[in-house]
Design a protein around this motif. Structure first.
Motif, PDB file in Angstrom:
ATOM      1  N   LEU A 143      -1.184  -0.529  -3.942  1.00 17.25           N
ATOM      2  CA  LEU A 143      -2.597  -0.434  -3.589  1.00 17.25           C
ATOM      3  C   LEU A 143      -2.806   0.830  -2.768  1.00 17.25           C
ATOM      4  CD1 LEU A 143      -5.515  -1.521  -3.103  1.00 17.25           C
ATOM      5  CD2 LEU A 143      -4.586  -2.781  -1.149  1.00 17.25           C
ATOM      6  N   GLY A 175      -5.025   1.847  -0.581  1.00 19.33           N
ATOM      7  CA  GLY A 175      -6.073   1.126   0.144  1.00 19.33           C
ATOM      8  C   GLY A 175      -6.856   2.053   1.052  1.00 19.33           C
ATOM      9  N   ASP A 176      -8.091   1.638   1.351  1.00 17.47           N
ATOM     10  CA  ASP A 176      -8.859   2.429   2.320  1.00 17.47           C
ATOM     11  C   ASP A 176      -8.361   2.163   3.740  1.00 17.47           C
ATOM     12  OD1 ASP A 176      -9.923  -0.085   2.649  1.00 17.47           O
ATOM     13  OD2 ASP A 176     -12.022   0.517   2.447  1.00 17.47           O
ATOM     14  N   SER A 177      -7.337   1.300   3.874  1.00 18.18           N
ATOM     15  CA  SER A 177      -6.625   1.185   5.155  1.00 18.18           C
ATOM     16  C   SER A 177      -6.074   2.542   5.573  1.00 18.18           C
ATOM     17  CB  SER A 177      -5.476   0.172   5.040  1.00 18.18           C
ATOM     18  OG  SER A 177      -4.649   0.474   3.929  1.00 18.18           O
ATOM     19  N   LYS A 221     -10.680  -1.685  -6.670  1.00 21.17           N
ATOM     20  CA  LYS A 221     -10.893  -2.866  -5.816  1.00 21.17           C
ATOM     21  C   LYS A 221     -12.204  -2.718  -5.061  1.00 21.17           C
ATOM     22  CE  LYS A 221      -8.193  -3.770  -1.984  1.00 21.17           C
ATOM     23  NZ  LYS A 221      -9.145  -3.739  -0.865  1.00 21.17           N
ATOM     24  N   ASP A 271      -8.802   1.697  -4.064  1.00 19.55           N
ATOM     25  CA  ASP A 271      -9.917   1.092  -3.324  1.00 19.55           C
ATOM     26  C   ASP A 271     -11.183   1.931  -3.470  1.00 19.55           C
ATOM     27  OD1 ASP A 271     -10.025  -1.256  -1.881  1.00 19.55           O
ATOM     28  OD2 ASP A 271      -8.851  -0.475  -0.198  1.00 19.55           O
ATOM     29  N   HIS A 292     -12.075  -8.378  -3.594  1.00 20.41           N
ATOM     30  CA  HIS A 292     -11.415  -8.595  -2.291  1.00 20.41           C
ATOM     31  C   HIS A 292     -12.317  -9.503  -1.459  1.00 20.41           C
ATOM     32  CE1 HIS A 292      -9.439  -6.374   1.406  1.00 20.41           C
ATOM     33  NE2 HIS A 292      -9.790  -7.599   1.735  1.00 20.41           N
ATOM     34  N   THR A 345       0.856  -1.191   0.000  1.00 23.32           N
ATOM     35  CA  THR A 345       0.000   0.000   0.000  1.00 23.32           C
ATOM     36  C   THR A 345       0.889   1.237   0.000  1.00 23.32           C
ATOM     37  OG1 THR A 345      -0.141   0.273   2.404  1.00 23.32           O
ATOM     38  CG2 THR A 345      -1.766  -1.201   1.376  1.00 23.32           C
ATOM     39  N   LEU A 395      -8.084 -10.597  -4.416  1.00 21.12           N
ATOM     40  CA  LEU A 395      -7.287 -10.403  -3.204  1.00 21.12           C
ATOM     41  C   LEU A 395      -7.932 -11.214  -2.083  1.00 21.12           C
ATOM     42  CD1 LEU A 395      -5.806  -7.062  -1.896  1.00 21.12           C
ATOM     43  CD2 LEU A 395      -6.869  -8.672  -0.328  1.00 21.12           C
TER      44      LEU A 395
END
Ligand code: KIV
Length: 277
Positions: free
Chosen positions: A55, A57-59, A125, A97, A149, A36, A192
């Motif tokens: 990625l 990511g929405d993390s 994603k 994401d 995912h 990420t 994923l």
């Protein structure tokens, strides 16, 4: 930082990684890497270290914004971070994401996916099983590649009830294999798997033609993905599947990134202690 050292302006890009690159890797049995990133500087370092996929990511809701889940992340947040990563990127394939509830209806799905692609993503994603098959088909038919995912899907954390390994129950495992096949048939270009037992991840990876990327899914997926702050050892929580590559690096962050690439490629990471049974 001077204008000359801006991540948007220094060394030229390497040969860009595309979906064909990832498909070829799967066919040749060669592992690929994903990390990420949320900003231009780290995107430049990560791609220059030879990481294939970034990625966004929405993390970021947890590691950048400090929330206790990914649910508060908005489309505006994603556009901001994808645009920044795009400016720093040196040839990695970029996955953006779709945040929580941004693909709840067909119209929303198409409009929001188009917005992320215009911001610089090469693929979007979305999280889910059979219920995202129709959205996957709509997007794929319109030229937007989809990464599905499955397994632990953090946007559904309130329904799941916690950050638990998914697919230990044999019936759940069986339906995950079927859903993965359905998503592939619907046009997904990448899958994923997050936090699933090693054997189930192996079974799904072997059953699918498309590349499968894993986090907490064992060593048998075609590629590995990790949150960059986990790799650098600065995340507040360290799940079992995380490895701090910075602590043994002899060349700071660039060395840690190169070690990650090397250890995934020659199958030293993930090791048994990073996997779930
Ligand atoms: O949002 C994210 O960073 C992710 C990874 C944890 C796979 O989905």
């Amino acid at each position: 930082m001077s204008a000359q050292s801006s991540p948007g302006q220094s060394a030229g890009p390497r040969k860009p990684v595309t979906l064909s690159t990832l498909n070829k890797r799967k066919q040749n049995g060669e592992k690929f890497t994903c990390l990420t990133a949320y900003d231009a500087c780290l995107a430049a370092q990560i791609s220059e270290a030879g990481v294939d996929v970034i990625l966004i990511g929405d993390s970021l809701g947890m590691v950048i914004q400090g929330h206790d889940s990914t649910l508060p992340v908005t489309m505006e947040d994603m556009v901001y971070h994808i645009s920044a990563v795009k400016r720093g990127n040196r040839g990695a394939f970029l996955i953006g994401d779709m945040p929580f509830m941004s693909y709840a209806s067909e119209t929303q799905t198409l409009e929001n996916a188009a917005t992320l692609m215009r911001s610089g993503a090469h693929m979007i994603k979305i999280e889910g099983g059979a219920w995202i098959a129709e959205s996957t088909r709509l997007l794929a038919e319109r030229g937007i590649p989809v990464c599905a995912h499955m397994g632990l899907t953090p946007q559904s954390i309130n329904r799941i009830g916690g950050f638990f390994v998914q697919g230990r129950d044999p019936r759940q495992a069986e339906s995950m294999v079927e859903e993965a096949l359905l998503l592939e048939a619907s046009g997904a270009s990448l899958l994923l798997l997050e936090c699933v037992p090693r054997e189930l991840a192996r079974k799904i990876t072997e059953a699918l033609q498309i590349p499968v990327i894993g986090i907490g899914a064992g060593p048998d997926t075609d590629g590995q993905v990790m949150v960059i702050y986990d790799l650098l050892g600065i995340s507040p929580i360290t799940p079992r599947f995380v490895k701090n590559f910075l602590q043994d690096s002899r060349d700071g962050i660039p060395g840690a990134l190169r070690d990650y690439v090397a250890q995934v490629r020659d199958k030293r990471f993930p090791a048994p202690e990073h996997c779930f049974d």
